[in-house]
Write a protein that holds these residues in place. Structure first.
Motif, PDB file in Angstrom:
ATOM      1  N   PRO A 115      12.508   2.643   6.848  1.00  0.00           N
ATOM      2  CA  PRO A 115      12.968   3.877   6.212  1.00  0.00           C
ATOM      3  C   PRO A 115      11.811   4.671   5.616  1.00  0.00           C
ATOM      4  CG  PRO A 115      13.505   1.952   4.861  1.00  0.00           C
ATOM      5  CD  PRO A 115      13.020   1.434   6.167  1.00  0.00           C
ATOM      6  N   ARG A 116      11.870   5.997   5.734  1.00  0.00           N
ATOM      7  CA  ARG A 116      10.860   6.916   5.206  1.00  0.00           C
ATOM      8  C   ARG A 116       9.524   6.803   5.935  1.00  0.00           C
ATOM      9  NH1 ARG A 116      12.069   9.121   0.096  1.00  0.00           N
ATOM     10  NH2 ARG A 116      13.998   8.270  -0.829  1.00  0.00           N
ATOM     11  N   VAL A 117       9.478   6.037   7.031  1.00  0.00           N
ATOM     12  CA  VAL A 117       8.240   5.925   7.812  1.00  0.00           C
ATOM     13  C   VAL A 117       8.488   6.534   9.188  1.00  0.00           C
ATOM     14  CG1 VAL A 117       6.525   4.377   8.820  1.00  0.00           C
ATOM     15  CG2 VAL A 117       7.529   3.840   6.594  1.00  0.00           C
ATOM     16  N   GLY A 118       7.942   7.718   9.384  1.00  0.00           N
ATOM     17  CA  GLY A 118       8.029   8.354  10.687  1.00  0.00           C
ATOM     18  C   GLY A 118       6.763   8.110  11.482  1.00  0.00           C
ATOM     19  N   PRO A 119       6.614   8.745  12.634  1.00  0.00           N
ATOM     20  CA  PRO A 119       5.410   8.557  13.461  1.00  0.00           C
ATOM     21  C   PRO A 119       4.109   8.883  12.735  1.00  0.00           C
ATOM     22  CG  PRO A 119       7.140   9.658  14.713  1.00  0.00           C
ATOM     23  CD  PRO A 119       7.609   9.603  13.299  1.00  0.00           C
ATOM     24  N   ALA A 120       4.112   9.934  11.933  1.00  0.00           N
ATOM     25  CA  ALA A 120       2.889  10.320  11.220  1.00  0.00           C
ATOM     26  C   ALA A 120       2.503   9.268  10.190  1.00  0.00           C
ATOM     27  CB  ALA A 120       3.069  11.681  10.552  1.00  0.00           C
ATOM     28  N   MET A 121       3.477   8.775   9.411  1.00  0.00           N
ATOM     29  CA  MET A 121       3.208   7.745   8.414  1.00  0.00           C
ATOM     30  C   MET A 121       2.775   6.447   9.092  1.00  0.00           C
ATOM     31  SD  MET A 121       3.300   6.854   5.163  1.00  0.00           S
ATOM     32  CE  MET A 121       4.460   7.936   4.300  1.00  0.00           C
ATOM     33  N   ALA A 122       3.428   6.091  10.191  1.00  0.00           N
ATOM     34  CA  ALA A 122       3.053   4.870  10.913  1.00  0.00           C
ATOM     35  C   ALA A 122       1.609   4.962  11.396  1.00  0.00           C
ATOM     36  CB  ALA A 122       3.993   4.658  12.097  1.00  0.00           C
ATOM     37  N   GLY A 136       0.618   9.191   1.259  1.00  0.00           N
ATOM     38  CA  GLY A 136       2.027   9.496   1.499  1.00  0.00           C
ATOM     39  C   GLY A 136       2.981   8.408   1.076  1.00  0.00           C
ATOM     40  N   VAL A 137       2.466   7.208   0.759  1.00  0.00           N
ATOM     41  CA  VAL A 137       3.325   6.111   0.311  1.00  0.00           C
ATOM     42  C   VAL A 137       3.308   6.100  -1.220  1.00  0.00           C
ATOM     43  CG1 VAL A 137       3.809   3.645   0.383  1.00  0.00           C
ATOM     44  CG2 VAL A 137       2.833   4.776   2.380  1.00  0.00           C
ATOM     45  N   GLY A 138       4.310   6.727  -1.816  1.00  0.00           N
ATOM     46  CA  GLY A 138       4.420   6.745  -3.265  1.00  0.00           C
ATOM     47  C   GLY A 138       5.340   5.655  -3.760  1.00  0.00           C
ATOM     48  N   ASP A 139       5.623   5.704  -5.069  1.00  0.00           N
ATOM     49  CA  ASP A 139       6.454   4.664  -5.683  1.00  0.00           C
ATOM     50  C   ASP A 139       7.836   4.596  -5.034  1.00  0.00           C
ATOM     51  OD1 ASP A 139       4.404   4.061  -7.400  1.00  0.00           O
ATOM     52  OD2 ASP A 139       5.156   5.298  -9.044  1.00  0.00           O
ATOM     53  N   PHE A 159       7.620   3.168  -1.506  1.00  0.00           N
ATOM     54  CA  PHE A 159       7.293   1.745  -1.529  1.00  0.00           C
ATOM     55  C   PHE A 159       8.491   0.904  -1.943  1.00  0.00           C
ATOM     56  CE2 PHE A 159       5.833  -2.043  -3.832  1.00  0.00           C
ATOM     57  CZ  PHE A 159       5.192  -2.701  -2.790  1.00  0.00           C
ATOM     58  N   GLU A 160       9.257   1.367  -2.937  1.00  0.00           N
ATOM     59  CA  GLU A 160      10.430   0.608  -3.376  1.00  0.00           C
ATOM     60  C   GLU A 160      11.429   0.451  -2.244  1.00  0.00           C
ATOM     61  OE1 GLU A 160      10.982  -1.155  -6.077  1.00  0.00           O
ATOM     62  OE2 GLU A 160       8.938  -0.652  -6.655  1.00  0.00           O
ATOM     63  N   GLY A 161      11.506   1.454  -1.361  1.00  0.00           N
ATOM     64  CA  GLY A 161      12.408   1.344  -0.229  1.00  0.00           C
ATOM     65  C   GLY A 161      11.896   0.412   0.851  1.00  0.00           C
ATOM     66  N   LEU A 162      10.608   0.097   0.805  1.00  0.00           N
ATOM     67  CA  LEU A 162      10.001  -0.772   1.821  1.00  0.00           C
ATOM     68  C   LEU A 162       9.754  -2.191   1.333  1.00  0.00           C
ATOM     69  CD1 LEU A 162       7.262   1.708   3.172  1.00  0.00           C
ATOM     70  CD2 LEU A 162       9.459   1.166   4.228  1.00  0.00           C
ATOM     71  N   ARG A 163       9.758  -2.379   0.032  1.00  0.00           N
ATOM     72  CA  ARG A 163       9.329  -3.652  -0.573  1.00  0.00           C
ATOM     73  C   ARG A 163       9.984  -4.874   0.066  1.00  0.00           C
ATOM     74  NH1 ARG A 163       7.268  -5.291  -5.498  1.00  0.00           N
ATOM     75  NH2 ARG A 163       7.374  -3.188  -6.391  1.00  0.00           N
TER      76      ARG A 163
END
Length: 205
Positions: free
Chosen positions: A159-166, A190-193, A196-200
């Motif tokens: 979630p919240r990771v698109g091609p650009a972030m990847a 681009g990875v803020g708090d 990150f909480e959504g990815l933890r």
């Protein structure tokens, strides 16, 4: 009478000639066996030089020519930690470990994918249910995504990771080395708090 050939002498010459011929034949066979000694059987996996995008053998895709460490375990001849070249593929790791066992389920691996430093490759046996998602680079036990080994497609599933972030995550680890903790992910632009909480709970190292 001196011109009459001696039958016994002729028989000795014939026997000597036959022995010489047999020795020459045996020598030729020995040379042939020695020449074919390493080529008479086919190995399970043949290590081939990495190829560049242009298909030129010996040119690693990363172009850096460095070395990486890969841990391979499971249904291979010699599980363990192996040093490979950057740009090597999963098939090179299997070859370094001596090839597949007869019990290996080769269909669950993508042998053509590139491997990265610090990666662990588990080769499942036939009928075994792997912890990781088969054929997905970067998948880990529990369905988490390993941010050190995942490719762009695997990262894009988060979630919240698109091609650009990847692409930025991959660029970060290529520049700075492997992530040592999942918190290091916050060093990526681009990875803020909130992100990150959504990815933890979805990622691992």
């Amino acid at each position: 009478m001196d011109d009459v050939p001696d039958p016994r002498r002729q028989r000795r010459r014939v026997r000597v000639g036959a022995v010489v011929v047999l020795l020459l034949v045996a020598l030729a066979c020995a040379v042939l066996v020695a020449a074919l000694g390493d080529h008479g059987t086919a190995a399970n996996v043949v290590r081939t030089p990495p190829t560049s995008a242009a298909g030129e053998p010996g040119a690693a895709a990363s172009g850096s020519g460095g070395t990486i460490l890969v841990h391979i375990l499971g249904a291979v001849e010699r599980p363990g930690l192996y040093e490979l070249a950057e740009g090597d593929r999963a098939i090179d790791a299997v070859a370094a470990a001596g090839g597949f066992l007869d019990t290996a389920d080769q269909r669950q691996l993508n042998l053509a994918r590139f491997v990265v430093d610090g990666e662990q490759i588990a080769v499942p046996a036939i009928g075994e249910i792997p912890d990781a998602v088969p054929g997905v680079p970067g998948s880990a036990a529990g369905g988490k995504v390993n941010i050190n080994t995942a490719d762009e497609a695997a990262l894009d599933t988060l979630p919240r990771v698109g091609p650009a972030m990847a692409a930025r995550i991959i660029a970060y680890r290529e520049t700075n080395g492997r992530f040592t903790t999942i918190e290091d992910l916050m060093n990526v632009t681009g990875v803020g708090d909130k992100t990150f909480e959504g990815l933890r709970d979805l990622v691992t190292v």
